[in-house]
Design an enzyme around this catalytic site. Structure first.
Site, PDB file in Angstrom:
ATOM      1  N   HIS A 307      39.105  41.620  50.803  1.00 14.57           N
ATOM      2  CA  HIS A 307      38.419  42.760  50.327  1.00 14.57           C
ATOM      3  C   HIS A 307      39.168  43.316  48.989  1.00 14.57           C
ATOM      4  CE1 HIS A 307      37.007  46.952  49.568  1.00 14.57           C
ATOM      5  NE2 HIS A 307      36.023  46.803  50.478  1.00 14.57           N
ATOM      6  N   ASP A 364      32.233  44.678  57.077  1.00 15.18           N
ATOM      7  CA  ASP A 364      31.149  44.158  57.560  1.00 15.18           C
ATOM      8  C   ASP A 364      31.284  43.323  58.541  1.00 15.18           C
ATOM      9  OD1 ASP A 364      29.379  45.274  55.748  1.00 15.18           O
ATOM     10  OD2 ASP A 364      29.981  43.988  54.137  1.00 15.18           O
TER      11      ASP A 364
HETATM   12  N1  CMC Z   1      37.177  33.136  52.777  1.00  9.11           N
HETATM   13  C1  CMC Z   1      37.802  32.469  52.131  1.00  9.11           C
HETATM   14  N2  CMC Z   1      38.778  32.583  51.005  1.00  9.11           N
HETATM   15  C2  CMC Z   1      38.717  33.881  50.571  1.00  9.11           C
HETATM   16  C3  CMC Z   1      37.800  34.791  51.098  1.00  9.11           C
HETATM   17  C4  CMC Z   1      37.221  34.403  52.010  1.00  9.11           C
HETATM   18  N3  CMC Z   1      36.349  35.370  52.638  1.00  9.11           N
HETATM   19  N4  CMC Z   1      38.038  35.777  50.309  1.00  9.11           N
HETATM   20  C5  CMC Z   1      38.997  35.751  49.434  1.00  9.11           C
HETATM   21  N5  CMC Z   1      39.303  34.236  49.545  1.00  9.11           N
HETATM   22  C6  CMC Z   1      40.361  33.565  48.416  1.00  9.11           C
HETATM   23  C7  CMC Z   1      39.656  33.320  47.543  1.00  9.11           C
HETATM   24  O1  CMC Z   1      39.334  31.965  47.349  1.00  9.11           O
HETATM   25  C8  CMC Z   1      40.822  33.124  46.478  1.00  9.11           C
HETATM   26  O2  CMC Z   1      41.802  32.094  46.627  1.00  9.11           O
HETATM   27  P1  CMC Z   1      42.560  31.565  45.367  1.00  9.11           P
HETATM   28  O3  CMC Z   1      43.621  32.544  45.133  1.00  9.11           O
HETATM   29  O4  CMC Z   1      43.245  30.187  46.301  1.00  9.11           O
HETATM   30  O5  CMC Z   1      41.829  31.166  44.453  1.00  9.11           O
HETATM   31  C9  CMC Z   1      41.701  34.644  47.266  1.00  9.11           C
HETATM   32  O6  CMC Z   1      41.452  34.511  48.473  1.00  9.11           O
HETATM   33  C10 CMC Z   1      41.220  35.882  46.213  1.00  9.11           C
HETATM   34  O7  CMC Z   1      40.051  35.913  46.367  1.00  9.11           O
HETATM   35  P2  CMC Z   1      39.027  36.683  45.179  1.00  9.11           P
HETATM   36  O8  CMC Z   1      37.720  36.181  45.300  1.00  9.11           O
HETATM   37  O9  CMC Z   1      39.588  36.553  43.831  1.00  9.11           O
HETATM   38  O10 CMC Z   1      39.312  38.229  45.401  1.00  9.11           O
HETATM   39  P3  CMC Z   1      38.282  39.330  45.100  1.00  9.11           P
HETATM   40  O11 CMC Z   1      38.917  40.690  45.204  1.00  9.11           O
HETATM   41  O12 CMC Z   1      37.653  38.891  43.721  1.00  9.11           O
HETATM   42  O13 CMC Z   1      37.101  39.266  46.056  1.00  9.11           O
HETATM   43  C11 CMC Z   1      35.668  39.605  48.098  1.00  9.11           C
HETATM   44  C12 CMC Z   1      36.906  40.125  47.173  1.00  9.11           C
HETATM   45  C13 CMC Z   1      35.314  40.825  49.252  1.00  9.11           C
HETATM   46  C14 CMC Z   1      34.264  39.527  47.237  1.00  9.11           C
HETATM   47  C15 CMC Z   1      36.000  38.330  48.957  1.00  9.11           C
HETATM   48  O14 CMC Z   1      37.317  38.388  49.561  1.00  9.11           O
HETATM   49  C16 CMC Z   1      34.709  37.768  49.537  1.00  9.11           C
HETATM   50  O15 CMC Z   1      34.110  36.890  49.044  1.00  9.11           O
HETATM   51  N6  CMC Z   1      34.813  38.103  50.870  1.00  9.11           N
HETATM   52  C17 CMC Z   1      33.513  37.523  51.764  1.00  9.11           C
HETATM   53  C18 CMC Z   1      32.357  38.509  51.434  1.00  9.11           C
HETATM   54  C19 CMC Z   1      32.611  39.942  52.070  1.00  9.11           C
HETATM   55  O16 CMC Z   1      32.847  39.918  53.320  1.00  9.11           O
HETATM   56  N7  CMC Z   1      32.045  40.821  51.355  1.00  9.11           N
HETATM   57  C20 CMC Z   1      32.230  42.223  51.666  1.00  9.11           C
HETATM   58  C21 CMC Z   1      33.382  43.281  51.295  1.00  9.11           C
HETATM   59  S1  CMC Z   1      33.322  44.656  52.149  1.00  9.11           S
HETATM   60  C22 CMC Z   1      32.024  45.478  52.103  1.00  9.11           C
HETATM   61  C23 CMC Z   1      31.844  46.207  50.692  1.00  9.11           C
HETATM   62  O17 CMC Z   1      32.209  47.358  50.702  1.00  9.11           O
HETATM   63  O18 CMC Z   1      31.153  45.446  49.927  1.00  9.11           O
END
Ligand code: CMC
Length: 429
Positions: A307, A364
């Site tokens: 998140h 989710d």
């Molecule tokens: N599985 C594997 N690796 C992950 C995941 C995941 N679900 N989420 C983040 N990472 C890794 C990412 O690869 C990155 O690694 P590194 O630092 O080595 O590059 C690190 O964790 C930080 O990730 P980020 O994408 O920079 O983080 P963000 O804050 O931009 O993204 C997120 C947050 C929710 C989009 C992301 O965690 C994600 O894609 N999760 C899966 C989709 C999901 O479940 N979304 C629902 C969110 S909750 C409902 C809502 O309110 O929307």
């Protein structure tokens, strides 16, 4: 003495005001930075940018705290009705008995949608994703209520639009499902409460009544409350930015629905179930999929994990996980996907990759399993999220309008070509 921040640019020191919130959150106010220095700030994805001051929802991602108008989410999810929470978010206080009765009565009065809109559904293919249908239908509401397009609208007119939206969204949502089955639409029944009415429109048939199970109603009420607001997330920011141009509320909410649809946001609940099913069909080897999620050359991510703001745990996920166990037990559902989800959570939480990055199950992760147990079809999961989030979107749009916030218009750092001369087509390589 009020706090300030200092920034040194080209050997000149600039003092910037610091804004402090009611929970002692601090922000450096850079709104006059460009005027005094020529510099802007850059922050892709707005990871450190406060776009507004808001009195609606407080969230502490480190401590796993979520409160609507000061009330802890745990207390609201346990004790309140979704209608009470909607009122709280939109009008700022929990309603008393009379206020709640009037609000519910008004919502019930507006549940029907114009008969002409029924014809729109027929034009969609049966396989149309209900989120696409829902956003178009909500956008169309603005054409049926043209008075909503007047930017000088008074608070009574805005209130009417708010009540219409809350009343009609479940009808449009249920009809988008019925349409995908090419089943006849079921009209709202105003003897039923908000959740009962939605379930009835989804599952009853002209040939057969639907027995409304109180266990299902209670679970749905809780899920909607948990989704009702989440401060400046992607869809809410979309609603605010669209509304900031004085676009009407229907259009702003329609844009929010589109933003929510994406798999990194609300669309994740559908993707979680699809992922769990894939793992199940693949033999249930959870370790293999955790390794895939860690592999930087593999685009696979664990859906329902991670998140932007929760870096310890998502308080909504904690409530949902407990509710999931209860609902499945009460309904006598034995879902192998729940076992896979629990295994996946355990393996991921013990893994260094997930620990280092503070990746935990989010709202989710378990919500899809409950929706599945309630017999909500997978493609409708994000629609359920939209019904829950509607009061939050409305409250944020209303706050922005009442505060006369300026039009949203970020800047950029340009990285393209410098000026060059036009070349006639015959002379281009
Ligand atoms: N599985 C594997 N690796 C992950 C995941 C995941 N679900 N989420 C983040 N990472 C890794 C990412 O690869 C990155 O690694 P590194 O630092 O080595 O590059 C690190 O964790 C930080 O990730 P980020 O994408 O920079 O983080 P963000 O804050 O931009 O993204 C997120 C947050 C929710 C989009 C992301 O965690 C994600 O894609 N999760 C899966 C989709 C999901 O479940 N979304 C629902 C969110 S909750 C409902 C809502 O309110 O929307």
């Amino acid at each position: 003495m009020s706090k300030t921040a200092k920034i040194v640019l080209d050997d000149n020191e600039h003092v910037l005001p610091v804004v402090t919130g009611s929970e002692n959150e601090n922000a450096i106010d850079i709104s006059k930075l460009r005027g005094s220095t020529g510099y802007i700030t850059i922050d892709p994805g707005y990871k450190n940018t406060g776009a507004t001051k808001s009195a609606i929802t407080f969230l502490d991602g480190e401590k796993g705290i979520l409160r609507y108008r000061g009330y802890p989410i745990e207390q609201l999810a346990e004790n309140a009705s979704f209608m009470e929470v909607a009122y709280l978010l939109i009008y700022g206080e929990l309603p008393n008995t009379i206020e709640l009765q009037l609000f519910e009565r008004s919502i019930k009065r507006h549940t029907l949608v114009h008969e002409d809109m029924k014809r729109f559904f027929e034009a969609y293919p049966a396989k149309a994703h209900p989120m696409g249908v829902l956003s178009s239908m909500v956008s169309s509401l603005a054409t049926f209520y043209p008075e909503s397009q007047n930017p000088d609208r008074n608070s009574e007119a805005i209130n009417l639009t708010i009540h219409r939206l809350i009343a009609k969204l479940p009808t449009l949502a249920a009809w988008s499902y019925k349409n995908s089955m090419r089943h006849p639409f079921m009209y709202p029944n105003n003897k039923l409460d908000y959740c009962q009415n939605f379930l009835n429109m989804m599952f009853s048939m002209p040939t057969e009544d639907y027995d409304i199970d109180p266990v299902i109603v209670k679970a749905l009420n809780k899920l909607l409350i948990l989704h009702a607001d989440h401060e400046q997330n992607c869809s809410t920011s979309t609603v605010r930015i669209v509304g900031s141009s004085q676009a009407n509320l229907y259009s702003s909410i329609s844009a929010g629905i589109c933003a929510l649809w994406g798999p990194l946001h609300g669309g994740a609940n559908q993707k979680v179930i699809e992922m769990l099913l894939k793992i199940h069909i693949d033999g249930g080897n959870v370790d293999k999929w955790v390794e895939k999620a860690k592999d930087k050359n593999d685009p696979f991510r664990l859906m329902g994990f991670g998140h932007r703001v929760y870096k310890n745990f998502d308080p909504r996920a904690k409530i949902i996980k407990k509710s999931c166990d209860e609902v499945l037990e009460k309904l006598g559902v034995n879902d192998p996907l729940l076992e896979i989800a629990k295994k996946l959570e355990k393996v991921a939480l013990e893994d260094e990759y997930f620990k280092e990055r503070n990746l935990y199950p989010n709202v989710d992760f378990y919500s899809g399993i409950i929706y599945k147990a309630l017999r909500i079809p997978t493609e409708m999961f994000t629609v359920m999220f939209a019904i829950g989030r509607l009061p939050g979107w409305i409250a944020q749009w209303k706050e922005m309008t009442e505060n006369n916030e300026p039009i949203g218009r970020p800047r950029q750092i340009y990285t393209g070509y410098n000026s060059r001369d036009y070349v006639d087509v015959s002379k281009r390589k």
